[in-house]
Design an enzyme around this catalytic site. Structure first.
Site, PDB file in Angstrom:
ATOM      1  N   ASP A   1       0.869  -1.160   0.000  1.00  0.00           N
ATOM      2  CA  ASP A   1       0.000   0.000   0.000  1.00  0.00           C
ATOM      3  C   ASP A   1       0.915   1.221   0.000  1.00  0.00           C
ATOM      4  O   ASP A   1       2.103   1.110   0.268  1.00  0.00           O
ATOM      5  CB  ASP A   1      -0.932  -0.025   1.233  1.00  0.00           C
TER       6      ASP A   1
HETATM    7  C1  GLC Z   1      -4.365   4.423  -0.141  1.00  0.00           C
HETATM    8  C2  GLC Z   1      -5.211   3.225   0.136  1.00  0.00           C
HETATM    9  C3  GLC Z   1      -5.235   2.243  -0.985  1.00  0.00           C
HETATM   10  C4  GLC Z   1      -5.049   2.965  -2.302  1.00  0.00           C
HETATM   11  C5  GLC Z   1      -3.656   3.556  -2.305  1.00  0.00           C
HETATM   12  C6  GLC Z   1      -3.388   4.369  -3.567  1.00  0.00           C
HETATM   13  O1  GLC Z   1      -3.785   4.934   0.991  1.00  0.00           O
HETATM   14  O2  GLC Z   1      -5.023   2.530   1.351  1.00  0.00           O
HETATM   15  O3  GLC Z   1      -6.496   1.559  -0.940  1.00  0.00           O
HETATM   16  O4  GLC Z   1      -5.220   2.078  -3.385  1.00  0.00           O
HETATM   17  O5  GLC Z   1      -3.390   4.346  -1.165  1.00  0.00           O
HETATM   18  O6  GLC Z   1      -4.183   5.513  -3.573  1.00  0.00           O
END
Ligand code: GLC
Length: 734
Positions: free
Chosen positions: A283
């Site tokens: 993430d």
């Molecule tokens: C965010 C989220 C994730 C998302 C990623 C990119 O913090 O936790 O679900 O796909 O970052 O935006």
């Protein structure tokens, strides 16, 4: 040599050369054998990895953040479409770039990313889950996958499947409820739909990221058996069904180890037990090391140059390689997994590029999703459906129903065509903006009831709203509760005095219908005073038409709750989420309290009666469920049940099969099927049962085991409304 002879000689030479080149080319193996789509994705990836330099491999194992809000000293990577992530192409080998967009409810182009861009918003995840219809999930996935592809994206950061362990979790609106079989089946189908458009889907957030408070630091504490039989079973079923090209490991820790460097989750479970061939991406800010993360199974670091303390999968990983802490074969495996997922999704053969998007057709998909997933929670004395043609006066009240419908906040937010119908609401910056999609229910209700005098009151002036209701035949009160990524709700209450508004309107007119625009269960102190309640969650594209169709009976509601609806927080495993309103979050959250008994299984294990049970939903017709019969079909355990439409309106019913293993206190959903029936029609449904729901996970033998003995199977329209059980004797064993 004479002119003609010279020309003839030249031609002969040229012909000879052409032939030679032709023969040589034919004999020389294709310069890019990995482009042979007759080979398997894994074989093609192996051929390609063998040709790559170390630098090219390192280029593939990290993505860049491509948001325009990058700091000025870190300019946007060349070639990137402004969005969540980007991996540059490797032209020498014909490896396309990876253009990564959020998320599971549509191509997230909230104003942070591409001002002015828009996409079709699906309704919130619980709406798709509440449809209990794999086809609805697939079509929704295919629609957003097609839009992503047509905007140039070949990765969609979708597949949100964290179970609803807590109704206050700010991201429940992105997920699919509390049950591993229902969530696993429907999210798996949504992933399959996305990837049918040659877009890699993720599945996320792996794992146990079941609250937002302290998400970057908290450790989810839970035993292996309990998590295998709940959150991880949802992932297992969805990965089997959808075959997502990528898994996104989550921010939190699981039993003390960061999820993105958790050897149990990524190596032992995902890649060994489940033989997952794709790649794990972190993430955005979820990576915490080079060697430990790489050796634990992380394959790609996401946006590390902005969100991680350093880009671990660059110099630190090269140094770890040099020190022998990480083997070259691990780096090659990372690249292998990324490339095989690209081949499997058809990213090479079907490059994502700008293409016309059929917004009208896509809005119809969003509308159909809501029509299939809206849940009728209450309908006293047949108040609904409204006789729209004869209505003379309707009060429409609250939740900016004169302008649009609410959406959830954070990275999944989609900006619909027409932008934000109610701009300027706080918070304006992350995790805002608070977005109302521009589909005004007021307009649709006026269209639905052409002869009626349909007036709107915004609800801020409660007395005025009650006065309008008092002089109207019916009052439709829209209530809202905004939820968002990165924040949990401190309680289940509706905000901004809406309870008082509903109570006042209902006191002025008993024919009051409440329409809920929310991310998850809310308290309803006024429930017994109102005539009807329709749950539409964040209702998405063309929602107003769908809501009008549902209120008027043009569409018969057929949604069934994908989560239990607690009366109040005292019924939950945790009375509150510590620090949900600020302050220092605790280091751990104890999910061992309920273990695998998430949602309805918790209520059953404690003998607690929720306000509405899992699987509950009303219809404008009535259904009759016949006795349950056992059937087996080439080793697959199945049951058969006859469902009849005993009412006067066509409608869809969901047959739900629950199993109680020997000596178990709790029944588990083991199979389901949805069927559409004309009045008087009946259909025999054959429902396969998922054996893992009859089994227990044996942590010693590391396998699913049947206890053996008498298994009690029962079927009905909800988890609390089941027919006579049928007993099935099964032997103990794997
Ligand atoms: C965010 C989220 C994730 C998302 C990623 C990119 O913090 O936790 O679900 O796909 O970052 O935006």
């Amino acid at each position: 040599m004479k002119g003609k002879a010279k020309t003839a000689l030249r031609c002969a030479i040229v012909m000879g050369l052409c032939t030679w080149i032709g023969v040589a080319a034919a004999q020389q193996p294709d310069a890019r054998p990995w482009n042979d789509s007759k080979l398997s994705p894994d074989a093609r990836a192996r051929l390609l990895v063998a040709q790559m330099t170390q630098d090219e491999k390192f280029q593939l194992i990290r993505s860049y953040y491509a948001g325009p809000d990058r700091p000025s000293d870190k300019p946007m990577p060349k070639g990137a479409i402004a969005s969540a992530g980007y991996v540059p192409p490797i032209e020498r080998l014909g490896i396309p770039a990876l253009e990564e967009s959020d998320a599971g409810l549509g191509v997230a182009s909230s104003d942070r990313m591409r001002p002015g861009d828009s996409a079709t918003p699906l309704p919130a995840g619980p709406v798709t889950a509440a449809s209990w219809d794999p086809q609805v999930a697939y079509r929704g996935g295919a629609m957003i996958g097609n839009e992503a592809h047509g905007k140039g994206f070949n990765v969609l950061l979708a597949g949100g499947i964290n179970l609803m362990r807590d109704p206050r979790n700010g991201r429940n609106f992105e997920y699919a409820g509390e049950d591993p079989l229902l969530a696993g089946t429907l999210v798996g189908e949504a992933i399959r739909g996305i990837q049918s458009q040659h877009v890699i889907s993720t599945i996320k957030h792996f794992a146990l990221n079941d609250q937002e408070t302290g998400r970057n630091t908290i450790s989810a504490q839970i035993g292996e058996k309990a998590m295998r039989e709940s959150d991880l079973l949802a992932f297992e079923i969805a990965i089997e069904r959808g075959k997502p090209g990528s898994v996104m490991c989550s921010y939190n820790k699981v039993n003390g180890d960061w999820a993105c460097e958790n050897d149990y989750l990524m190596n032992q479970l995902l890649k060994r037990d489940w033989a997952y061939p794709g790649f794990v991406m972190s993430d955005w800010g979820g990576a915490h090391s080079a060697a430990k993360a790489a050796n634990a199974g992380l394959d790609q670091e996401s946006a590390g140059e902005i969100f991680d303390k350093e880009v671990y999968f660059d110099a630190p990983l090269r140094q770890a390689l040099a020190r022998g802490e990480v083997k070259q074969s691990r780096v090659d495996d990372m690249v292998q997994r990324i490339l095989r997922s690209m081949f499997a999704a058809g990213v090479f053969e079907h490059p994502a590029r700008k293409a016309p998007i059929d917004s009208k057709a896509n809005l119809a998909v969003a509308r159909a999703t809501l029509e299939a997933g809206a849940v009728l929670l209450r309908n006293q004395d047949g108040l609904l459906p409204l006789d729209a043609a004869r209505l003379e006066s309707v009060a429409v009240i609250g939740a900016h129903a004169d302008k649009g419908v609410l959406a959830g906040g954070g990275s999944s937010l989609v900006t619909a065509m027409g932008g934000n119908a109610v701009p300027g609401l706080a918070p304006k910056t992350w995790p805002g903006p608070v977005m109302y999609h521009p589909y005004p229910p007021l307009k649709a209700i006026r269209t639905m009831a052409p002869k009626a005098n349909v007036q709107y009151a915004d609800g801020d002036d409660v007395a005025a709203a009650a006065a309008l209701a008092a002089k109207s035949q019916v009052a439709v009160v829209f209530v809202q509760k905004w939820s968002t990524e990165s924040v949990d709700a401190p309680d289940l209450a509706l905000p901004d005095g809406q309870d008082a508004l509903v109570a006042a309107v209902a006191a002025a007119n008993p024919h009051t219908i409440v329409v809920l625009e929310n991310g998850g269960p809310v308290a309803m102190p006024w429930l017994d005073q109102v005539g009807a309640v329709l749950e539409v969650w964040y209702p998405g594209g063309d929602a107003a038409s769908a809501i009008a169709n549902l209120l008027s009976g043009k569409v018969n509601p057929s949604g069934r709750l994908p989560m239990s609806w607690a009366r109040d927080a005292s019924q939950l495993p945790r009375a509150e989420i510590p620090a949900a309103t600020g302050g220092t979050p605790p280091d751990t959250v104890d999910y061992a309290i309920e273990g695998a008994d998430v949602g309805y299984r918790w209520f059953q294990s404690r003998g607690i009666k929720p306000l509405f049970p899992f699987g509950y939903g009303l219809s404008y017709t009535t259904f009759h469920h016949g006795p349950l019969r056992l059937a087996t079909h080439d080793g697959q355990l199945q049951v058969a049940v006859d469902v009849a439409n005993a009412g006067k309106r066509a409608g869809a019913e969901v047959a739900q099969v629950y199993v109680r293993p020997p000596a178990a206190k709790v029944r588990r959903l083991a199979g389901f099927a949805k069927v559409f029936l004309q009045p008087g029609e009946h259909r025999e449904l054959t429902i396969p049962l998922e054996k893992r729901l009859l089994s227990d996970f044996d942590t010693n033998g590391h396998r699913w085991l049947l206890r053996g003995g008498q298994y009690e199977l029962s079927e009905g329209p909800s988890s609390e409304d089941l027919g006579a059980p049928v007993s099935l004797a099964l032997p103990a064993g794997p």
